[in-house]
Design an enzyme around this catalytic site. Structure first.
Site: not given
Length: 278
Positions: A135, A149, A153
């Site tokens: 991650s 993003y 994650k």
């Protein structure tokens, strides 16, 4: 000397490549996935007899299953899965298109999910296994200009937390690795950006974008040291659920925890009192 069999996605460069090299140096076997034919021989040559490249795209479910089946048939077991393949994306939430969001989620979340699901039957049959979900500190704390993003994650971490609870009784451990800035190509070829830039976000998203691109190649983190820590975690009897990497990541996680605690304390008296009156 250890003799585990690792399966690492995205080993052509960055964290994946460095980790694969360190694993092979440790005496383990490494199956590494790449997306281009020309990268196969290069990876095989890193440590002949220890590094084995397979052509695989994490967005292709049929290809994933075929690759993992072939790897298991060749080695007879699969001990460690590292979901490393992925890429970054810069831009404010409003600037990014739905297509942008879907493309990032397809690789960073659904790709890791599909590989994990294809690997689990083998680990369950073995009654053992380690899953490392690569991650980011950005998977725990969001930043202006990194929302696409962050979303991918955060999704990976939410799924992985549940997965860890589900597979622990089966002898399988899950660790979510959360690196801060490391000197890989993440801020270079492994990052994309929204095509439109709105002036309204110059003081927020744009500042972050300029900072990220500005320190490419100068990040504080040493990928080899990070790989050595991941090796320790894989070999630990009681591995952590979360593993921030680097001082910046630890600071980011602690700052998020402080912010959450402040909000809880400020609003608990009002917001916790929502039960039916007796």
């Amino acid at each position: 000397m250890s003799d585990k069999v690792w399966f690492i996605t995205g080993v052509s460069s960055g964290f994946g490549r460095t980790l694969a090299e360190e694993v092979a140096r440790n005496g383990d076997k490494v199956i590494g996935t790449v997306r281009q034919l020309g990268q196969l021989a290069e990876f095989n040559d890193i440590s002949p007899g220890n590094t084995f490249a397979y052509l695989m795209d994490v967005t292709n479910p049929d290809g994933i299953k075929a690759t993992i089946d072939a790897a298991f048939n060749h080695f007879g077991r699969l001990d460690v899965l590292v979901n490393n393949a992925g890429f970054g994306f810069l831009g404010a939430v409003e600037e990014a298109t739905i297509k942008d969001f879907r493309e990032v989620m397809e690789t960073n979340f659904f790709g890791a999910l599909q590989v994990t699901q294809a690997m689990l039957p083998y680990m369950r049959k073995q009654g053992s296994g380690r899953i490392i979900q690569m991650s980011s500190a950005a998977g725990f704390r969001s930043t202006a200009g990194f929302g696409v993003y962050n979303a991918s994650k955060f999704a990976l971490e939410g799924m992985s937390e549940a997965l860890a609870l589900e597979v622990a009784p089966l002898g399988i451990h899950v660790t979510i690795v959360e690196p801060g800035p490391f000197r890989t190509n993440f801020a270079g070829s492994s990052i994309k950006a929204a095509k439109q830039e709105m002036p309204e976000y110059d003081a927020s998203a744009r500042v972050f974008k300029n900072n990220i691109l500005g320190y490419a190649g100068q990040q504080e983190g040493d990928p080899q040291k990070a790989a050595q820590v991941i090796l320790q975690v894989v070999n630990a009897e009681n591995p952590p659920l979360r593993l921030p990497l680097g001082s910046t990541a630890f600071t980011a996680v602690r700052n998020k925890l402080k912010q959450v605690e402040q909000d809880l304390s400020a609003w608990e008296e009002v917001a916790a009192n929502t039960s039916y009156s007796q």
